[in-house]
Design an enzyme around this catalytic site. Structure first.
Site, mmCIF file in Angstrom:
data_model
loop_
_atom_site.group_PDB
_atom_site.id
_atom_site.type_symbol
_atom_site.label_atom_id
_atom_site.label_comp_id
_atom_site.label_asym_id
_atom_site.label_seq_id
_atom_site.Cartn_x
_atom_site.Cartn_y
_atom_site.Cartn_z
ATOM 1 N N GLU A 243 0.677 39.322 -20.841
ATOM 2 C CA GLU A 243 0.582 41.104 -20.858
ATOM 3 C C GLU A 243 -0.663 41.396 -21.393
ATOM 4 O OE1 GLU A 243 3.105 42.838 -19.567
ATOM 5 O OE2 GLU A 243 4.519 41.372 -19.283
ATOM 6 N N CYS A 277 -2.484 49.338 -25.110
ATOM 7 C CA CYS A 277 -3.098 48.861 -23.887
ATOM 8 C C CYS A 277 -2.450 49.827 -22.785
ATOM 9 C CB CYS A 277 -2.051 47.567 -23.352
ATOM 10 S SG CYS A 277 -0.202 47.831 -23.767
HETATM 11 P P1 NAD Z 1 -6.054 38.826 -28.855
HETATM 12 O O1 NAD Z 1 -5.986 38.040 -27.536
HETATM 13 O O2 NAD Z 1 -7.238 38.619 -29.809
HETATM 14 O O3 NAD Z 1 -4.826 38.128 -29.760
HETATM 15 C C1 NAD Z 1 -3.560 38.179 -29.219
HETATM 16 C C2 NAD Z 1 -2.659 36.858 -29.972
HETATM 17 O O4 NAD Z 1 -3.286 35.556 -29.479
HETATM 18 C C3 NAD Z 1 -3.044 36.771 -31.395
HETATM 19 O O5 NAD Z 1 -1.940 36.192 -32.251
HETATM 20 C C4 NAD Z 1 -4.069 35.829 -31.752
HETATM 21 O O6 NAD Z 1 -4.054 35.280 -32.750
HETATM 22 C C5 NAD Z 1 -3.691 34.836 -30.423
HETATM 23 N N1 NAD Z 1 -4.937 34.012 -29.840
HETATM 24 C C6 NAD Z 1 -6.427 34.242 -30.170
HETATM 25 N N2 NAD Z 1 -6.804 33.301 -29.719
HETATM 26 C C7 NAD Z 1 -5.854 32.313 -29.018
HETATM 27 C C8 NAD Z 1 -6.065 31.056 -28.426
HETATM 28 N N3 NAD Z 1 -7.082 30.563 -28.200
HETATM 29 N N4 NAD Z 1 -5.011 30.483 -27.812
HETATM 30 C C9 NAD Z 1 -3.825 31.030 -28.487
HETATM 31 N N5 NAD Z 1 -3.569 32.152 -28.925
HETATM 32 C C10 NAD Z 1 -4.642 32.820 -29.325
HETATM 33 O O7 NAD Z 1 -5.466 40.138 -28.627
HETATM 34 P P2 NAD Z 1 -5.420 41.400 -29.851
HETATM 35 O O8 NAD Z 1 -6.774 41.746 -29.940
HETATM 36 O O9 NAD Z 1 -4.599 40.726 -30.801
HETATM 37 O O10 NAD Z 1 -4.772 42.548 -29.200
HETATM 38 C C11 NAD Z 1 -5.408 43.491 -28.366
HETATM 39 C C12 NAD Z 1 -5.242 43.151 -26.655
HETATM 40 O O11 NAD Z 1 -3.973 43.055 -26.510
HETATM 41 C C13 NAD Z 1 -5.845 44.317 -25.978
HETATM 42 O O12 NAD Z 1 -6.633 43.542 -24.977
HETATM 43 C C14 NAD Z 1 -4.648 45.014 -25.223
HETATM 44 O O13 NAD Z 1 -4.841 45.394 -24.300
HETATM 45 C C15 NAD Z 1 -3.689 43.879 -25.356
HETATM 46 N N6 NAD Z 1 -2.160 44.437 -25.363
HETATM 47 C C16 NAD Z 1 -1.790 44.383 -24.238
HETATM 48 C C17 NAD Z 1 -0.253 44.768 -24.118
HETATM 49 C C18 NAD Z 1 0.543 44.802 -23.041
HETATM 50 O O14 NAD Z 1 1.698 44.980 -22.864
HETATM 51 N N7 NAD Z 1 0.070 44.522 -21.783
HETATM 52 C C19 NAD Z 1 0.242 45.133 -25.403
HETATM 53 C C20 NAD Z 1 -0.507 45.143 -26.328
HETATM 54 C C21 NAD Z 1 -2.004 45.018 -26.455
#
Ligand code: NAD
Length: 521
Positions: A243, A277
């Site tokens: 997502e 998002c």
């Molecule tokens: P992010 O990708 O930086 O982090 C998301 C999660 O992944 C966190 O728990 C983070 O610690 C973890 N993570 C980071 N690097 C990782 C790796 N190498 N391996 C595994 N896990 C890792 O995203 P964010 O900044 O926390 O959230 C914002 C983003 O999320 C935006 O792009 C937003 O659009 C998206 N988002 C999407 C939805 C949806 O339903 N489509 C909902 C909410 C947020």
């Protein structure tokens, strides 16, 4: 005072983005412990699955009681850790989880019930065939900070209902809410090992989770991390739901209710300080009404009260971090340099200590600008115009994201016709950004918005192994396609095919013997 950061060298600090004060410190999980935690979850899963759906739902119901009883405390922690207003903590975080509990209690039994299959072949061959929805095993939920409570908790509830156990990795920036989720399940009395929360850096723990071997990853977050995880998951063919981001268009036709649409645009763009998002991230207005509508949006934007989310007089809280502010500033500067006009907001709120930014409107925006093409994830709303429905559709589709889209019009048929041509996961008419909160609605989108669906019956099924079970009555001595092959077998098969695909003939035959009698040796 402390900086909101992803650093997990020692304890993880939960920092209030409104005051920059430390809320609390959370113990990080050493990466080397992850293997044992996943193994514990795997052991617990056997009992959890064997307990059966109604027993599992008995536990899920306890979450409803816990949330109802501790609602104020939960909202307060979410606001302290993430910065959103208390109203948003209630309606965008707690309420969707309660809705998911209800969905699990009411809709899951039918969704997970064996699905009996019908095929003329089954009748002739005396076969009963059905699909069984079994648990996968251990599910890893990796979650972002923008909806730190509802996103992981709704995923956990679906995974648990389907009979899996869960290892949750919340975002380090909202570790306090991650710990709250641990408490919700622990204090609701869930058996040990069923819900496990590991805290710390995503890059370290994400790799550790995949190395430990889980049966599905439900990831919500950014596109780059999603792509990285998909590559890693590909090595072991671990199923993964992604997502990811959005850059969601809102199209306002000249026949729309402009008062409703302008209120919708302002809320849709600035809810959760634009860190959504599915927020309204590109506003397309029909040229005929553009000036009037833009003025209505501007007037409503200027009324937004920015401040600490704990204050009931606040409409919009702070951003989560300095990094988010930097992205917002960069997108505004890029737009201004390319000829856009900042008609509201545009700068940081210096009078407040935290990561506050003014709700910002960017007029005369176009598709060369980062604020239109890239995820800003902040309180900015670029405004563009169009001349006819086809142009609006073309502009809406000119994006690498396709999570949600909205069309606002007094003519629903016209708006629906436009949606036949708009690529998106969720389409709303005269509304925006709300269906994530309704557990029955599937969530997810094509293009770089991700892969798979969460929520709804379709999302629930993603947490299962769909096993097909076919039972053949041994009264049939041998299958018609078995050895030995012969000309007679060929003719017999032809006779069966003629019967199978001819309604009239099929009704006359009750089993294969009727059909095969004619050609059996
Ligand atoms: P992010 O990708 O930086 O982090 C998301 C999660 O992944 C966190 O728990 C983070 O610690 C973890 N993570 C980071 N690097 C990782 C790796 N190498 N391996 C595994 N896990 C890792 O995203 P964010 O900044 O926390 O959230 C914002 C983003 O999320 C935006 O792009 C937003 O659009 C998206 N988002 C999407 C939805 C949806 O339903 N489509 C909902 C909410 C947020």
């Amino acid at each position: 005072m402390a900086k909101k950061s992803n650093s997990t060298i020692k304890k993880i600090q939960s920092v209030n983005p409104a005051t920059l004060e430390v809320n609390c410190e959370i113990e990080p999980t050493p990466a080397e412990d992850v293997k044992a935690i996943v193994a514990g979850a795997r052991e617990a899963q056997v009992k959890w699955a064997a307990a059966g759906l109604s027993e599992r739902l008995r536990y899920i119901r306890k979450v409803k009681h816990y949330l109802t009883k501790h609602m104020d405390e939960i909202c307060r922690i979410i606001t302290l850790d993430n910065g959103k207003t208390l109203v948003e903590s209630l309606n965008t975080e707690v309420m969707p989880v309660l809705d998911m509990v209800n969905f699990c209690l009411k809709d899951a039994p039918a969704a997970l019930r064996d699905e009996h299959l019908h095929n003329p072949m089954f009748k002739l061959l005396r076969i009963r065939s059905r699909n069984i929805f079994e648990p996968l095993g251990v599910v890893a939920v990796i979650a972002p900070w923008n909806f730190p409570f509802t996103i992981p908790t709704t995923q956990i509830l679906m995974a648990l209902t389907a009979g899996n156990t869960v290892v949750l990795k919340p975002a380090a920036m909202t570790a306090y809410v991650g710990d709250l989720i641990r408490r919700v399940f622990e204090e609701s009395g869930f058996p040990e090992g069923v819900v496990n929360v590991i805290q710390g850096s995503g890059s370290v723990l994400g790799d550790a989770i995949l190395a430990a071997g889980v049966d599905r990853v439900a990831f919500t977050g950014s596109v780059p991390v999603g792509k990285h995880l998909m590559k890693r998951a590909g090595e072991s063919l671990t199923p993964i739901t992604l997502e990811l981001g959005g850059k969601d268009p809102m199209i306002v036709l000249e026949d729309a209710d402009l008062d409703r649409a302008s209120s919708g645009a302002v809320w849709g763009a600035f809810v959760n300080c634009g860190q959504v998002c599915a927020s309204v991230e590109r506003l397309y207005v029909h040229r005929k009404i553009a000036d009037r509508f833009t003025e209505m949006v501007r007037a409503k934007t200027e009324k937004i009260r920015v401040g600490n989310g704990l204050d009931f007089g606040t409409d919009m809280g702070p951003l989560i971090s300095e990094d988010q502010i930097a992205t917002v500033e960069a997108h505004i500067a890029d737009a201004a340099a390319k000829g856009a006009e900042i008609i509201a907001g545009g700068k940081r709120v210096d009078s407040l200590k935290g990561y506050f930014f003014e709700p910002t409107l960017i007029a005369n925006a176009d598709h060369t600008m980062d604020c239109v093409m890239e995820e800003t994830f902040g309180p900015t709303l670029p405004i563009l115009t169009f001349s006819d429905d086809d142009e609006a559709v073309r502009l809406a589709n000119d994006s690498r994201f396709a999570l949600t889209a909205s069309v606002w019009s007094g003519n629903t048929a016209r708006a629906e016709a436009m949606f036949k041509k708009i690529v998106t996961g969720t389409a709303t008419i005269n509304d925006c950004s709300f269906t994530y909160g309704l557990a029955q609605c599937p969530w997810g989108g094509p293009k770089e918005s991700g892969i798979g669906r969460t929520h709804s019956v379709h999302g629930l099924i993603e947490f299962t192994n769909m096993k097909n079970l076919s039972v053949t009555n041994p009264i049939i001595k041998e299958n018609i396609w078995w050895y030995p092959y012969s000309e007679n077998k060929y003719k017999g098969l032809k006779a069966v095919i003629r019967v199978l695909y001819n309604e009239g003939l099929l009704q006359k035959c009750s089993n294969i013997t009727d059909v095969t009698k004619a050609f059996q040796k």
